[in-house]
Each structure stands twice: as C-alpha cells, then as structure tokens.
Design a protein around this motif. Structure first.
Motif, short mmCIF file in Angstrom:
data_model
loop_
_atom_site.label_atom_id
_atom_site.label_comp_id
_atom_site.label_asym_id
_atom_site.label_seq_id
_atom_site.Cartn_x
_atom_site.Cartn_y
_atom_site.Cartn_z
N ARG A 1 0.84 -1.20 0.00
CA ARG A 1 0.00 0.00 0.00
C ARG A 1 0.88 1.25 0.00
O ARG A 1 1.78 1.39 0.83
CB ARG A 1 -0.89 0.02 1.24
CG ARG A 1 -1.87 1.19 1.30
CD ARG A 1 -2.76 1.09 2.54
NE ARG A 1 -3.94 1.93 2.43
CZ ARG A 1 -4.06 3.13 3.03
NH1 ARG A 1 -3.08 3.62 3.75
NH2 ARG A 1 -5.17 3.84 2.89
N VAL B 1 0.86 5.58 -0.10
CA VAL B 1 0.04 6.78 0.10
C VAL B 1 0.87 7.99 -0.34
O VAL B 1 2.09 7.90 -0.47
CB VAL B 1 -0.38 6.95 1.58
CG1 VAL B 1 -1.33 5.85 2.02
CG2 VAL B 1 0.82 7.04 2.52
N ASP C 1 1.89 11.57 1.02
CA ASP C 1 1.83 12.31 2.29
C ASP C 1 1.45 13.78 2.04
O ASP C 1 1.37 14.21 0.89
CB ASP C 1 3.15 12.13 3.07
CG ASP C 1 4.31 12.92 2.48
OD1 ASP C 1 4.09 13.73 1.54
OD2 ASP C 1 5.43 12.74 2.96
N ASP D 1 3.27 2.43 2.82
CA ASP D 1 2.57 2.37 4.11
C ASP D 1 2.58 0.90 4.56
O ASP D 1 1.65 0.16 4.30
CB ASP D 1 1.14 2.89 3.90
CG ASP D 1 0.27 2.74 5.12
OD1 ASP D 1 0.82 2.67 6.24
OD2 ASP D 1 -0.97 2.70 4.96
N ALA E 1 -4.81 8.02 4.56
CA ALA E 1 -4.79 8.67 3.24
C ALA E 1 -5.29 7.63 2.25
O ALA E 1 -5.35 6.44 2.57
CB ALA E 1 -3.36 9.08 2.89
N ARG E 2 -5.62 8.08 1.07
CA ARG E 2 -6.12 7.15 0.07
C ARG E 2 -5.01 6.15 -0.27
O ARG E 2 -3.89 6.53 -0.55
CB ARG E 2 -6.54 7.93 -1.17
CG ARG E 2 -7.22 7.08 -2.19
CD ARG E 2 -7.78 7.93 -3.34
NE ARG E 2 -8.13 7.03 -4.42
CZ ARG E 2 -7.28 6.66 -5.38
NH1 ARG E 2 -6.05 7.13 -5.39
NH2 ARG E 2 -7.67 5.82 -6.32
N GLY E 3 -5.36 4.86 -0.25
CA GLY E 3 -4.35 3.84 -0.54
C GLY E 3 -4.25 3.56 -2.02
O GLY E 3 -5.24 3.62 -2.75
#
Ligand SMILES: [Zn+2]
Length: 190
Positions: A24, A26, A28, A36, A43-45
């Motif tokens: 995954r 993200v 930042d 991640d 946050a959106r993966g």
C-alpha cells in the motif's frame, strides 16, 4: 463465518487481490509517495501486487510517482527497501518475543519434522552443507524457504550467536512476514 477478504486493485495490472497480498502506498501531505507498511495511514491507498513486472514498473521505474502526480524522487527504491527491511526486522523481533520463532539448525529440523512450520529463512552465507541438510526436510514438506540477510544480521535479530537459519511457526504474523519478505526480495533484486 470467516470474513470475506478485502480486495484492492493493483495500479499497474488492474487485477484484484486480497489486500494482504499487496503493498500500500500513500501520498503524504507534502506530496511525497510513501510505502505504508502497516496499511493504516489515513490517506487514500494505492496498491501494487507482487508480480515482478508490476514492481519493476511501479517502483523501479517510478511510474507510481507519475500516476499519483507526486513529487519526483530519486530515492523511491531505496526508501521502499528500507521500509520493508525495517518491517521485516520488527516482525522477526515480535515473533521472537511471542515465541513463534525457532532458531538454529537442530531446532529448525525438529520443527520441520513435526510439520509445524511453513517458512524457513537461511542466511545468505550459510554453508552449503547445512542448507542441503535442512532442505531435505523443507522439500519433503513443501515448506517455502528463502535466503535473506547474512549470519551477522540474523545473529543481531535473534540474539543467537552465528545464527544461520530460523523457522517461523505458523501464525498470521508469520504469513504476513513471509509476504513482506517476498516483496523485499523482488524490490532488492537487480
Ligand atoms: Zn499488478
């Protein structure tokens, strides 16, 4: 009833996979792409599967940065390797604390004989003879094995002097570690 697996789409090949089988990423708040590792960052993966071609394109050729319109970076590969390395070390430490780790040739062979492990880690500098001796049992029981880190690093992680082999007792963390190691091997491969 077992929970239905949560599936996500790989950004490169567009296939769906169980979330546990994906990396995954993200972006930042400063617009940098980050791996991640715990898959929990708010946050959106964005997901990448463990197919070598997808890893090559997304990470080694930095396509993920373009796809996410994030800041350019020359250190994406290094930063992904470092995050995976840290996660692997931390997981091995946790498994050791939880008594889910068996260290050293004799212990590993006993565990293999009793069919209680699905994953064995050899040091990259283990002697051929020792590895062959253990592989007799891994092959017999269809246990996955990898060569990862050198003896010095395994010694540091496990606390056992001259550590050249360890086995993971079956558990969900062991499964997750095995997957992380698979990604790590592919990301570090030249
Ligand atoms: Zn893919």
């Amino acid at each position: 009833m077992p929970k239905a697996p949560k599936t996500r789409t790989c950004m490169v090949c567009r296939e769906n996979f169980d979330k546990d089988d994906l990396l995954r990423f993200v972006v930042d708040p400063a617009n940098n792409v980050m791996l991640d590792v715990y898959k929990k960052a708010p946050a959106r993966g964005n997901y990448i599967c463990n197919d070598e071609k997808c890893i090559e394109k997304a990470i080694k050729k930095s396509i993920i940065i373009k796809m996410l319109k994030a800041n350019k970076s020359d250190t994406l590969v290094e930063s992904v390797q470092k995050s995976l390395f840290t996660k692997i070390c931390s997981d091995i430490g946790m498994l050791k604390k939880a008594n889910r780790l068996v260290i050293g040739t004799d212990g590993v062979i006993d565990l293999l004989k009793s069919n209680k492990t699905k994953f064995v880690i050899f040091a990259e500098d283990i002697s051929e003879k020792s590895q062959e001796k253990i592989e007799f049992y891994t092959h017999k029981n269809a246990v996955i094995s990898v060569n990862l880190f050198n003896k010095e690093q395994l010694t540091e992680l496990t606390g056992l002097a001259n550590c050249s082999v360890l086995a993971l007792k079956s558990s969900s963390l062991s499964n997750s570690l095995a997957k992380t190691i698979e990604f790590y091997k592919k990301v570090t491969k030249n």
